[in-house]
Design an enzyme around this catalytic site. Structure first.
Site, PDB file in Angstrom:
ATOM      1  N   GLU A 111     -76.961   7.178 -57.127  1.00  0.00           N
ATOM      2  CA  GLU A 111     -77.279   8.593 -57.381  1.00  0.00           C
ATOM      3  C   GLU A 111     -78.643   8.955 -56.807  1.00  0.00           C
ATOM      4  O   GLU A 111     -78.830  10.046 -56.252  1.00  0.00           O
ATOM      5  CB  GLU A 111     -77.238   8.860 -58.887  1.00  0.00           C
ATOM      6  CG  GLU A 111     -75.833   8.692 -59.449  1.00  0.00           C
ATOM      7  CD  GLU A 111     -75.809   8.773 -60.960  1.00  0.00           C
ATOM      8  OE1 GLU A 111     -76.311   7.830 -61.621  1.00  0.00           O
ATOM      9  OE2 GLU A 111     -75.311   9.775 -61.487  1.00  0.00           O
ATOM     10  N   ALA A 136     -79.426   2.612 -63.377  1.00  0.00           N
ATOM     11  CA  ALA A 136     -80.311   2.911 -64.491  1.00  0.00           C
ATOM     12  C   ALA A 136     -80.492   1.620 -65.287  1.00  0.00           C
ATOM     13  O   ALA A 136     -79.623   0.741 -65.260  1.00  0.00           O
ATOM     14  CB  ALA A 136     -79.692   3.996 -65.364  1.00  0.00           C
TER      15      ALA A 136
END
Ligand code: DAK
Length: 258
Positions: free
Chosen positions: A112, A64
Site C-alpha cells: 500500500e 503494517a
C-alpha cells in the site's frame, strides 16, 4: 538510529524505511518519521524528485507491524488507518514525482505504501501481495482503492482474497510495477530515473502529475477542461518560455523551476 532515513544527492531525495530487523514493518513511529521526512523533502527547494525504499535487500516493507496491531481495539485500528492514509497521501499530493524502489518483500501495508508513490520499480526477486486475510484483516492503508486503480477490480480482489504473492515479473505484467531490474540494481536505477526527471522543468513535471492524478478521478469532460487550464498556465512560466526558446535556438534548456 531513526526508523526513517533521508539522503539527498543532487536534486534527488531518497527516503528509506529503516527497520530491517522487522523487515521494515510500519508502526506509528515509522508513520510519524515518514510524515516528517516527506514534509522536509517537500520544503527543500534543492529537491526535484523523490525515491522511496526500504533498508536491506530482504524487504521493501513486509507490512503494517503485526506485533503492534495485535494490541489494537477497533478505535485504535481506525486511528492507525487514518494516520497511514494521511501520511501516504503526502506523496500523491507532493509537487515531486515519487518512485518506490522495491527489493524483496512488499506486502500488505508495504504494498500500500509503494502504491501511494507515483509508480513502482521492482527487483526481479521482489514479492508483492496483500496477505491481510491470512490475519483475518483487510488492507487498511488505501490498498483496496489504489490496487484496483493499478491492476483492475478482479485482479485486485483476487490478490486480496487469496493472499497469494506475485513475483516482480508478474507485478510488471499486471501493471503493479512499471519496470523490472536485476536484484541489487533497483535502487540505483530508480535514483538515475529520478535524476532524469529532476533535470526537466520542475513546474511542468509537477503540473503534469497534478493533472494526471486529478484527471484519473474526474469525468473525461472535466479532466479535459482541467488539462486545458493547466496547459495554459505553463505558458506563463519562465521554464515554458525557456524550454521552447532552447528548442528553437538548438541549445540545451536551462530550467530554473520558475
Ligand atoms: N510485522 C511485524 N514484524 C514482522 C512483519 C510484520 N508485518 N514481517 C516480518 N516481521 C518480523 C518477524 O516477526 C521477524 O522478527 P523476529 O521474530 O525475528 O523478532 C523478522 O521480521 C524477520 O521475519 P521472518 O523471520 O518471518 O522472516 P522470513 O524470511 O521467515 O519470512 C515473511 C518473511 C515476509 C514471509 C514473513 O516475515 C511474513 O509473512 N511477514 C508478515 C507478512 C504479512 O502478513 N504482511 C501483511 C501485514 S498486515 C489496518 C491498517 C493496515 C493494515 C491492515 C489494517 N487498519 C488500521 C485497519 C495492513 C495490514 C498489514 O500490512
Amino acid at each position: 538510529m531513526s526508523v526513517v532515513l533521508t539522503s539527498i544527492e543532487g536534486a534527488v531525495a531518497t527516503v528509506t524505511v529503516n527497520r530491517p530487523e522487522a523487515l521494515n514493518a510500519i508502526n506509528t513511529d515509522v508513520l510519524n518519521a515518514l510524515e516528517q521526512a516527506f514534509a522536509e523533502v517537500e520544503a527543500n527547494p534543492q529537491v526535484r524528485a523523490g525515491v522511496l525504499t526500504g533498508a536491506g535487500t530482504k524487504a521493501f516493507v513486509a507490512g503494517a507491524d503485526i506485533k503492534a496491531m495485535q494490541a489494537f481495539g477497533a478505535e485504535e485500528a481506525r486511528a492507525f488507518s487514518a494516520h497511514g492514509h494521511r501520511v501516504f497521501a503526502l506523496m500523491e499530493q507532493s509537487r515531486l514525482v515519487w518512485i518506490a524502489a522495491v527489493e524483496g518483500f512488499c506486502l500488505g501495508g508495504g504494498c500500500e505504501l509503494a502504491m501511494a508513490a507515483d509508480w513502482i520499480n521492482a527487483s526481479a526477486k521482489s514479492k508483492f501481495g496483500q496477505p491481510e486475510v491470512n490475519l483475518g484483516l483487510i488492507p487498511g492503508f488505501g490498498g483496496t482503492i489504489r490496487l484496483v486503480r493499478r491492476v483492475g477490480q478482479a485482479k485486485a480482489l483476487e490478490l486480496c482474497a487469496t493472499a497469494e504473492m506475485v513475483r516482480g515479473e508478474e507485478a510488471l505484467r499486471i501493471g503493479l510495477a512499471n519496470a523490472l531490474y536485476e536484484p541489487g540494481e533497483v535502487l540505483v536505477k530508480t535514483q538515475e530515473q529520478a535524476a532524469l526527471i529532476a533535470s526537466k522543468g520542475s513546474l511542468a513535471v509537477a503540473n503534469a502529475k497534478r493533472v494526471i492524478r486529478a484527471g484519473a478521478d474526474l469525468p473525461a469532460e472535466r479532466g479535459n477542461a482541467f488539462e486545458q487550464q493547466a496547459f495554459g498556465i505553463q505558458f506563463g512560466t519562465a521554464d515554458g518560455q525557456e524550454g521552447m526558446a532552447a528548442f528553437v535556438e538548438k541549445r540545451r534548456a536551462g530550467f530554473t523551476g520558475k
